[in-house]
Design a protein around this motif. Structure first.
Motif, short mmCIF file in Angstrom:
data_model
loop_
_atom_site.label_atom_id
_atom_site.label_comp_id
_atom_site.label_asym_id
_atom_site.label_seq_id
_atom_site.Cartn_x
_atom_site.Cartn_y
_atom_site.Cartn_z
N TRP A 96 0.83 -1.20 0.00
CA TRP A 96 0.00 0.00 0.00
C TRP A 96 0.87 1.25 0.00
N ILE A 97 0.29 2.33 -0.49
CA ILE A 97 0.97 3.63 -0.52
C ILE A 97 0.48 4.46 0.66
N ILE A 98 1.39 5.10 1.36
CA ILE A 98 1.01 6.05 2.40
C ILE A 98 0.64 7.35 1.70
N GLY A 103 -2.04 8.49 7.17
CA GLY A 103 -1.77 7.09 6.85
C GLY A 103 -0.44 6.58 7.35
N LEU A 104 0.34 7.41 8.03
CA LEU A 104 1.67 6.98 8.45
C LEU A 104 1.63 5.82 9.44
N VAL A 127 10.12 -0.82 2.47
CA VAL A 127 9.56 0.40 1.91
C VAL A 127 10.22 0.67 0.56
N LEU A 128 9.41 1.07 -0.40
CA LEU A 128 9.94 1.57 -1.67
C LEU A 128 9.78 3.08 -1.68
N ARG A 129 10.90 3.78 -1.81
CA ARG A 129 10.88 5.25 -1.86
C ARG A 129 11.63 5.70 -3.09
N ASP A 130 10.90 6.38 -3.97
CA ASP A 130 11.49 6.82 -5.24
C ASP A 130 12.09 5.64 -6.00
N LEU A 170 9.22 6.73 8.22
CA LEU A 170 8.21 6.57 7.18
C LEU A 170 7.79 7.93 6.67
N ARG A 171 7.49 8.01 5.38
CA ARG A 171 7.14 9.29 4.78
C ARG A 171 5.91 9.13 3.89
N VAL A 172 5.20 10.23 3.71
CA VAL A 172 4.09 10.24 2.78
C VAL A 172 4.63 9.96 1.38
#
Length: 698
Positions: A96-98, A103-104, A127-130, A170-172
């Motif tokens: 899922w996407i935050i 949603g954090l 987590v996948l970030r960018d 964790l980030r949006v």
């Protein structure tokens, strides 16, 4: 039941672990267990490893189109189940996407499992970030294991553990990926496959998949409930594969206020049980073994004491039921195969606590010692009508009771209740269906109670307003509960201390009558009827409203109808009937003694009512004013458990009409204050004068 951390994404109803009624250390990374590694002992920590070889790991799909602005955006919900000879392995993959700051919190790892029957292996938590992966799991040493026992206040301990981890940074916009598998081996099931799974109603997702596999030697039947899942069956070299796979969709919602058989939607169910008798036969040795007594069992001595008191089998059954209800407290223990397997009768008696299963086998053992035919009957306390619509399954039930046959008549006994002292007062429980447990196997039996012969709940209130409209009036009241309702209310108050009971009773009376200030409150059981009775003495500050030169008072409980909402948000089974409580019957009687012997007072809206709405409820009301006393008697009796959808608009209109038709007492326009009211006004004037003087500094 186990749910994925993303509750909005998936509803996974696993084989039931209950018939209720029902800091870790660092560890080395290991490979995921094969099905042969199903638990033979407690696995109190999750393992870390790769998914089983048969799992088809799904790539991340595109985000759903209609999810913009959501706190979390569900990308993937993937459930894959492999039914082996002696166990089942379930793989879960979610992502899922935050979407927003709200949603954090969704990124926290929370996975439940039963260490006595299951092995949990976590495959991925990252987590996948960018586009770049950030591994949160590592070797698993950061996972904490806690035992929350969320139902302890209901006297239920299931032994389930929760693997949890609080990720940092964790980030949006982050994509959270989690996958894990659970190997479950429940000896009570003897390798039988059963499963019910589907997305939660209203969930929007990029992809949702259900994939189930079973070997050639398994004879599995399956069905789909109405909704979004349309599985396809495929034969493989290893056996059979059933797959439902959907993209970029929103699961339609079930109809609101409908019977339970219409509200399970968007689901696939499989079972290896040919029919309900097969389920009955599988339970039979578990209960027979638990009900077997040791040669020197103290239960035999208890049965002998009962037998010495009476030769009447009905009276013997009553005494046995009283013994189980009053001498063995309720406590559910779901650990170590406690979900399906009852504790032995001797063990339950020795420790003086047990759940519905333990109390049932204790009662069966007692009755058989007394020469009374008895057998366990599995039921579901809230979803009885759904049982008749499901495929045969062990996990279709959440409770078990006893059927005792005396003189050719069945009596339904429940060891978890309190105060059932006479068989003639016992009603057929409203569970719709029950499954008797027997060695030869039994099909479902209907459990539909007869219409009530008297109200299940009756309330009387008496107010003495003879000293005036605006002075506190002495009030007495009684609530009387009969049948199963009496047992439920009695049980609610049974565990309270005197102080707690008084506090809860006063709260109940205040909530029932706004104008009442409770004083002395008490409870008792009526020895003649078995009713559970609440009593109250206090005062009533009646609210007489001024209107057009006169004053009026609405009689408590004189409105018969209510607002019945027929608007439904559901997209499936929109023509399903509306569900109502049945059987049910409640009655009220209110008496009000008026000042001046009632001279000049009159009634408004006092016409008698005798009306049936939609063949669903019968309403009666009669009101009188005689010798200065207003008497209002009303009752509402349920006639059916369901209302067809096409009759709902008319029924709603009729109920609203009744809801607006209260009964009012009109005071005479020349009403003069009584001596008590004059004295009250004098004291009020003095208090106001003192307050003004104090404000002026006098």
């Amino acid at each position: 039941m186990m749910r994925l951390p993303k509750l909005a994404l998936l509803l996974a109803l696993l084989p039931a672990t209950v018939l209720a009624d029902a800091p870790g250390s660092v560890f080395p990374q290991v490979s995921a267990p094969s099905s042969s590694a199903a638990p033979t002992t407690n696995f109190a920590r999750p393992l870390v490893g790769a998914p089983p070889a048969w799992v088809d790991v799904a790539p991340l799909p595109k985000p759903p189109k209609d999810a913009d602005g959501a706190a979390t955006i569900d990308l993937l919900g993937d459930v894959q189940v492999k039914f082996n000879k002696d166990d089942e392995v379930t793989y879960y993959g979610v992502a899922w996407i935050i979407g927003t700051a709200e949603g954090l919190d969704s990124g926290t790892l929370k996975v439940d499992w039963d260490p006595s029957l299951e092995v949990l292996t976590i495959h991925k938590y990252r987590v996948l970030r960018d586009g770049q992966p950030i591994n949160l799991l590592g070797d698993g040493s950061g996972i904490k294991v806690i035992q929350r026992e969320t139902r302890m206040e209901s006297a239920m301990l299931d032994g389930r553990l929760t693997a949890t981890m609080q990720p940092e940074d964790l980030r949006v916009g982050d994509v959270v990926e989690l996958s894990y598998s659970v190997v479950r081996k429940d000896p009570a099931m003897q390798g039988h496959a059963q499963y019910l799974v589907g997305p939660s109603d209203g969930a929007t997702f990029g992809r949702f998949r259900v994939r189930m596999l079973w070997d050639k030697d398994k004879q599995v039947q399956w069905r789909t409930f109405p909704g979004i899942l349309q599985p396809k069956l495929k034969k493989t070299a290893q056996g059979t594969e059933l797959v439902a796979d959907i993209y970029d969709s929103t699961a339609p919602r079930a109809p609101e206020n409908a019977p339970r058989r219409f509200t399970v939607v968007n689901a696939v169910e499989v079972t290896e049980f040919k029919d309900w008798p097969a389920v009955s036969r599988l339970f039979a040795p578990l209960y027979a073994q638990a009900a077997a007594l040791a040669p020197a069992s103290p239960i035999k001595a208890e049965a002998a004491k009962i037998a010495a008191q009476t030769q009447d089998p009905r009276r013997r059954a009553e005494l046995a039921l009283k013994l189980v209800q009053s001498q063995v407290r309720y406590l559910f223990l779901g650990m170590n195969a406690g979900g399906f397997v009852p504790a032995a009768a001797d063990q339950t008696w020795a420790r003086r606590f047990g759940d519905c299963k333990g109390k049932t086998v204790l009662l069966v053992a007692l009755l058989k010692e007394l020469g009374i035919e008895a057998r366990p009957v599995l039921v579901h306390t809230e979803e009885g009508d759904l049982v008749g619509a499901r495929l045969p399954s062990m996990e279709a039930f959440d409770h078990v009771i006893v059927e005792a046959k005396i003189g050719g008549k069945s009596y339904w006994l429940d060891g978890t209740r309190l105060g059932d002292e006479q068989l003639d007062r016992l009603e057929v429980p409203n569970y719709r269906y029950g499954l008797p447990v027997s060695a030869q196997g039994s099909g479902l039996v209907a459990l539909v109670p007869d219409p009530l012969t008297r109200p299940a709940t009756s309330v009387t209130l008496s107010i003495d307003a003879s000293k005036g409209l605006d002075v506190p009036a002495p009030a007495t009241a009684e609530m009387r509960f009969s049948g199963p309702v009496a047992s439920d209310v009695r049980q609610k108050f049974a565990g309270f201390s005197q102080a707690e009971r008084t506090r809860e009773l006063r709260k109940l009376w205040r909530e029932s009558f706004d104008a009442i200030a409770p004083g002395k409150v008490a409870t008792f059981t009526d020895p003649d009827s078995g009713d559970f009775v609440l009593t109250m003495t206090g005062t009533a500050q009646m609210e007489w409203t001024a209107d057009l030169g006169t004053r009026w008072y609405e009689v408590d409980r004189s409105r018969l109808g209510w607002r019945f909402n027929i608007a439904r948000e559901g997209d499936i089974n929109t023509d399903a009937p509306f569900a109502f409580t049945y059987p049910d019957w409640w009655a009220s009687k209110v008496t009000i003694q008026l000042p001046y012997g009632g001279k000049g007072f009159r009634l408004q809206g006092s016409e008698p009512v005798d009306r049936t709405v939609g063949d669903l409820y019968q309403f009666r009301r009669k009101v009188s004013l005689r010798d200065g006393v207003v008497t209002m008697e009303a009752d509402t009796r349920a006639l059916a458990p369901e209302l067809p959808a096409d009759r709902a608009p008319r029924a709603r209109s009729d109920l609203l009409e009744l809801a607006g038709a209260g009964v009012y007492i009109r005071a005479p326009s020349d009403y003069a204050p009584t001596e008590a009211e004059k004295e009250r006004n004098r004291k009020s004037d003095e208090a106001e004068a003192k307050a003004r003087d104090k404000a002026r500094g006098k």
